[in-house]
Design a protein around this motif. Structure first.
Motif, mmCIF file in Angstrom:
data_model
loop_
_atom_site.group_PDB
_atom_site.id
_atom_site.type_symbol
_atom_site.label_atom_id
_atom_site.label_comp_id
_atom_site.label_asym_id
_atom_site.label_seq_id
_atom_site.Cartn_x
_atom_site.Cartn_y
_atom_site.Cartn_z
ATOM 1 N N UNK A 1 0.841 -1.194 0.000
ATOM 2 C CA UNK A 1 0.000 0.000 0.000
ATOM 3 C C UNK A 1 0.881 1.250 0.000
ATOM 4 N N UNK A 2 0.256 2.393 -0.161
ATOM 5 C CA UNK A 2 0.994 3.647 -0.181
ATOM 6 C C UNK A 2 1.706 3.942 1.118
ATOM 7 N N UNK A 3 1.149 3.478 2.232
ATOM 8 C CA UNK A 3 1.773 3.713 3.536
ATOM 9 C C UNK A 3 2.812 2.653 3.887
ATOM 10 N N UNK B 1 -2.964 -8.541 1.604
ATOM 11 C CA UNK B 1 -3.070 -9.905 1.092
ATOM 12 C C UNK B 1 -4.534 -10.309 1.040
ATOM 13 N N UNK B 2 -4.826 -11.370 0.289
ATOM 14 C CA UNK B 2 -6.172 -11.919 0.251
ATOM 15 C C UNK B 2 -6.252 -13.124 1.176
ATOM 16 N N UNK C 1 -6.955 -8.096 3.441
ATOM 17 C CA UNK C 1 -6.586 -7.728 4.800
ATOM 18 C C UNK C 1 -5.114 -7.346 4.821
ATOM 19 N N UNK C 2 -4.664 -6.793 5.921
ATOM 20 C CA UNK C 2 -3.277 -6.373 6.097
ATOM 21 C C UNK C 2 -2.509 -7.496 6.795
ATOM 22 N N UNK D 1 9.114 -8.132 3.226
ATOM 23 C CA UNK D 1 9.869 -6.991 2.708
ATOM 24 C C UNK D 1 11.085 -7.471 1.926
ATOM 25 N N UNK D 2 11.647 -8.618 2.327
ATOM 26 C CA UNK D 2 12.783 -9.175 1.597
ATOM 27 C C UNK D 2 12.422 -9.701 0.229
ATOM 28 N N UNK D 3 11.150 -9.985 0.013
ATOM 29 C CA UNK D 3 10.685 -10.473 -1.284
ATOM 30 C C UNK D 3 10.507 -9.342 -2.294
ATOM 31 N N UNK D 4 10.404 -8.102 -1.788
ATOM 32 C CA UNK D 4 10.236 -6.918 -2.630
ATOM 33 C C UNK D 4 11.432 -5.985 -2.405
ATOM 34 N N UNK D 5 12.556 -6.234 -3.071
ATOM 35 C CA UNK D 5 13.770 -5.471 -2.744
ATOM 36 C C UNK D 5 13.677 -3.977 -3.071
ATOM 37 N N UNK D 6 12.833 -3.564 -3.996
ATOM 38 C CA UNK D 6 12.816 -2.157 -4.416
ATOM 39 C C UNK D 6 11.538 -1.445 -4.021
ATOM 40 N N UNK D 7 10.764 -1.964 -3.088
ATOM 41 C CA UNK D 7 9.522 -1.309 -2.651
ATOM 42 C C UNK D 7 9.716 -0.683 -1.295
#
Length: 65
Positions: free
Chosen positions: A17-19, A24-25, A48-49, A59-65
């Motif tokens: 999300x932006x924040x 996830x579903x 849901x969050x 967070x490790x799965x998305x290195x550039x987010x």
């Protein structure tokens, strides 16, 4: 140094999300639905969050987010 790749399994299942929270579903909505109540199935539709305990891993799965 080479670029880091995003995990393909994670990019299909999660959105950031932006924040910075991870959305996830919910599970248990694919089969054996006749035994579940309408209310339960309706609530499984909504995203849901993720929990704080899972966020550090994801967070490790998305290195550039």
């Amino acid at each position: 140094m080479p670029k880091l790749k995003t995990k393909s399994s994670a990019k299909k299942r999660f959105k950031i999300t932006g924040s910075g929270k991870i959305k996830r579903f919910k599970a248990f909505k694919s089969h054996l639905l006749t035994g579940k109540s309408k209310k339960r199935k309706r609530n499984l539709r909504k995203p849901t969050i993720c929990n704080k305990s899972e966020v550090s891993i994801l967070k490790g799965c998305f290195p550039y987010k």
